[in-house]
Scaffold this motif. Structure first.
Motif, mmCIF file in Angstrom:
data_model
loop_
_atom_site.group_PDB
_atom_site.id
_atom_site.type_symbol
_atom_site.label_atom_id
_atom_site.label_comp_id
_atom_site.label_asym_id
_atom_site.label_seq_id
_atom_site.Cartn_x
_atom_site.Cartn_y
_atom_site.Cartn_z
ATOM 1 N N GLU A 218 0.830 -1.203 0.000
ATOM 2 C CA GLU A 218 0.000 0.000 0.000
ATOM 3 C C GLU A 218 0.869 1.260 0.000
ATOM 4 O O GLU A 218 0.567 2.247 -0.681
ATOM 5 C CB GLU A 218 -0.926 0.028 1.221
ATOM 6 N N ALA A 219 1.946 1.221 0.757
ATOM 7 C CA ALA A 219 2.854 2.368 0.820
ATOM 8 C C ALA A 219 3.523 2.585 -0.531
ATOM 9 O O ALA A 219 3.744 3.734 -0.954
ATOM 10 C CB ALA A 219 3.894 2.160 1.912
ATOM 11 N N SER A 220 3.867 1.516 -1.216
ATOM 12 C CA SER A 220 4.490 1.641 -2.541
ATOM 13 C C SER A 220 3.523 2.286 -3.521
ATOM 14 O O SER A 220 3.918 3.135 -4.322
ATOM 15 C CB SER A 220 4.890 0.289 -3.114
ATOM 16 N N ILE A 221 2.265 1.859 -3.455
ATOM 17 C CA ILE A 221 1.263 2.417 -4.367
ATOM 18 C C ILE A 221 1.092 3.912 -4.102
ATOM 19 O O ILE A 221 1.040 4.719 -5.034
ATOM 20 C CB ILE A 221 -0.070 1.654 -4.230
ATOM 21 N N PHE A 222 1.031 4.294 -2.829
ATOM 22 C CA PHE A 222 0.898 5.714 -2.487
ATOM 23 C C PHE A 222 2.125 6.511 -2.915
ATOM 24 O O PHE A 222 2.015 7.635 -3.402
ATOM 25 C CB PHE A 222 0.640 5.892 -0.990
ATOM 26 N N ALA A 223 3.312 5.926 -2.762
ATOM 27 C CA ALA A 223 4.540 6.613 -3.172
ATOM 28 C C ALA A 223 4.568 6.799 -4.686
ATOM 29 O O ALA A 223 4.920 7.871 -5.189
ATOM 30 C CB ALA A 223 5.759 5.817 -2.709
ATOM 31 N N ILE A 224 4.184 5.763 -5.427
ATOM 32 C CA ILE A 224 4.149 5.854 -6.888
ATOM 33 C C ILE A 224 3.111 6.888 -7.327
ATOM 34 O O ILE A 224 3.360 7.698 -8.228
ATOM 35 C CB ILE A 224 3.862 4.474 -7.514
ATOM 36 N N ALA A 225 1.965 6.887 -6.668
ATOM 37 C CA ALA A 225 0.919 7.865 -7.015
ATOM 38 C C ALA A 225 1.389 9.280 -6.703
ATOM 39 O O ALA A 225 1.133 10.215 -7.479
ATOM 40 C CB ALA A 225 -0.358 7.548 -6.250
ATOM 41 N N ALA A 226 2.088 9.467 -5.593
ATOM 42 C CA ALA A 226 2.594 10.792 -5.234
ATOM 43 C C ALA A 226 3.638 11.260 -6.236
ATOM 44 O O ALA A 226 3.642 12.433 -6.651
ATOM 45 C CB ALA A 226 3.178 10.769 -3.827
ATOM 46 N N VAL A 227 4.530 10.368 -6.638
ATOM 47 C CA VAL A 227 5.553 10.729 -7.629
ATOM 48 C C VAL A 227 4.888 11.058 -8.971
ATOM 49 O O VAL A 227 5.275 12.029 -9.642
ATOM 50 C CB VAL A 227 6.593 9.591 -7.764
#
Length: 77
Positions: free
Chosen positions: A4-13
């Motif tokens: 979930e954190a990876s998905i949020f990081a990718i979405a933020a980038v």
């Protein structure tokens, strides 16, 4: 890092990259608009009335011509 954190990081980038692209496009358009306005102002300035210094010089030249014409006609000033 959790998935979930990876998905949020990718979405933020991705959101940040999109914001950078949109900002760059907006600034490029703004600069183009400013250049267009600058060209319009310069064009108007070239066509507009002469500067005060040029008007004074033109009036002085007209007065000299009047004096020369009076001298040529034999009229005393």
């Amino acid at each position: 890092m959790t998935p979930e954190a990876s998905i949020f990081a990718i979405a933020a980038v991705a959101a940040l990259a999109g914001l950078i692209v949109a900002t760059h496009a907006a600034l490029t358009g703004w600069r183009g608009w400013l250049d267009l306005r600058r060209i319009e102002i310069e064009t108007r300035r070239d066509v507009a009335a002469p500067s005060p210094g040029a008007r004074i010089e033109l009036a002085d030249l007209k007065e000299r011509i009047r004096k020369l014409e009076a001298i040529a006609a034999g009229v005393e000033l």
